[in-house]
Design an enzyme around this catalytic site. Structure first.
Site, PDB file in Angstrom:
ATOM      1  N   HIS A  74       0.817  -1.216   0.000  1.00 24.05           N
ATOM      2  CA  HIS A  74       0.000   0.000   0.000  1.00 24.05           C
ATOM      3  C   HIS A  74       0.849   1.263   0.000  1.00 24.05           C
ATOM      4  CE1 HIS A  74      -3.542  -2.515   0.626  1.00 24.05           C
ATOM      5  NE2 HIS A  74      -4.253  -1.441   0.331  1.00 24.05           N
ATOM      6  N   HIS A 102      -7.383   1.761  -7.542  1.00 26.81           N
ATOM      7  CA  HIS A 102      -6.594   1.547  -6.322  1.00 26.81           C
ATOM      8  C   HIS A 102      -5.990   0.137  -6.287  1.00 26.81           C
ATOM      9  CE1 HIS A 102      -5.691   1.574  -1.953  1.00 26.81           C
ATOM     10  NE2 HIS A 102      -6.240   0.377  -1.937  1.00 26.81           N
TER      11      HIS A 102
END
Length: 365
Positions: free
Chosen positions: A254, A271
């Protein structure tokens, strides 16, 4: 430090559940602000309105402006006050959920999350990812509580673009690997404590489910069919990944995603697509064995997830660009420092370039 596991108060998944939204909501407030995109309202607004026909709860729609930014959150907090809404419902995708959760936090109201896609693990978390109005990652807003309810209508999700659910798999793919890294480094999770055995088990179950059901689900979704494999992937993308990442921790994947947001070329990517490439980069940083690396890259290729920088939209790769990504990923407040070894912009830059090269190798280009 204590071990902590957190989760939404209620999780509901099944066909035609959105038609019950009004009856569910009346247990949380007298008037709900429903945050939705303009396109989402055109598709399912009537269904939502009908669900409130026999509800004791009133509602007010407002259209999302596109980014979970401080300005958007402030705008909606003001609307909550003006309309006297005492709960908020986020309908759509990840940035809408994060915005709704942040507004609920500031206004001290319940929040219900109703995904129309299974593209991220954001629905279940007590976390909002804050971006600038231009879409550049700014900070994590850690919230004191998870959503009061998460409602997944599988009929609606099956009708969404297949790419979105595959992006959800890309996001969920990071869960186990980041949890494993955090367990090794004894890092603190997003829940504010150390990981539990339960969180690690859910993170592992998430990974095993993706590997077993992912390709089957992709094929079924392309046929607009809701099979057991699709149901399991929706749960893995949303509930298993949501609890797993939050209560076991985030690490390299991330942080690499957050670094990639500095490149305007990547803004069109979802994402989870950027997280998938971040997962490969984390595995390169860890120098995992060749078999594990190959398995993950080939899995991503089978699902159409990006394994090269070019697939992420970066057609002109320069050392300067990738170093900018690496420096952003190594920001002091980001999760790359949860890795069980020291990381620097230089080592991250090399790992990104190597991940890109491995992607080209396995693609045969």
């Amino acid at each position: 430090m204590a071990k902590i596991l957190i989760s939404p108060s209620k999780y509901v998944q099944g066909p035609k559940e959105l038609k019950k939204l009004g009856s569910y909501t009346q247990g949380y407030g007298k008037k709900a602000l429903i945050l939705i995109s303009d396109g989402g309202y055109k598709r399912i607004g009537k269904m939502i309105e009908d669900s409130f026909a026999k509800s004791t709860c009133e509602y007010h729609f407002d259209f999302f402006h596109g980014e979970c930014s401080k300005n958007e959150i402030t705008r909606l907090c003001n609307i909550m006050k003006e309309t006297k809404c005492d709960c908020i419902i986020g309908v759509g995708g990840g940035k809408i959920f994060d915005t709704a959760k942040a507004v609920a936090y500031y206004e001290k109201t319940p929040v219900l999350i109703c995904p129309t896609i299974a593209s991220t693990d954001a629905p279940c978390s007590a976390l909002s990812v804050i971006y600038t109005d231009d879409g550049v990652f700014e900070e994590y807003l850690f919230l004191p509580a998870n959503p009061n309810m998460v409602l997944m209508d599988t009929d609606i999700i099956v009708q969404s673009p297949v790419r979105l659910t595959m992006a959800g798999i890309g996001d969920a793919l990071a869960t186990y690997f980041e949890a494993r890294a955090c367990e090794q480094s004894d890092a603190m999770s997003c829940a504010g404590g150390k990981t539990t055995q339960a969180a690690m088990a859910l993170a592992r179950l998430c990974f095993d489910t993706l590997m077993e059901e992912g390709v089957k689900a992709k094929i079924a979704l392309e046929a607009k069919a809701c099979t057991p494999a699709v149901e399991k992937i929706i749960e893995a993308n949303t509930l298993l990944s949501g609890i797993g990442f939050e209560s076991a921790g985030l690490a390299g994947a991330h942080a690499i995603h957050n670094g990639l947001t500095v490149l305007e070329e990547c803004h069109a990517m979802y994402h989870g697509e950027k997280v998938a490439f971040g997962t490969i980069t984390q595995l390169v940083l860890e120098n995992v064995d060749a078999q594990e690396l190959q398995e993950i890259i080939e899995f991503c290729i089978a699902l159409g997830l990006p394994v090269t920088l070019q697939q992420l939209g970066v057609h002109e790769v320069t050392k300067e660009k990738i170093m900018a990504v690496a420096e952003a990923a190594c920001a002091e407040n980001d999760t790359l420092h949860n890795m069980p070894f020291e990381v620097t912009p230089a080592t991250v830059c090399d790992a990104i370039l190597a991940a890109d090269a491995y992607g080209h190798y396995f693609l045969g280009i």
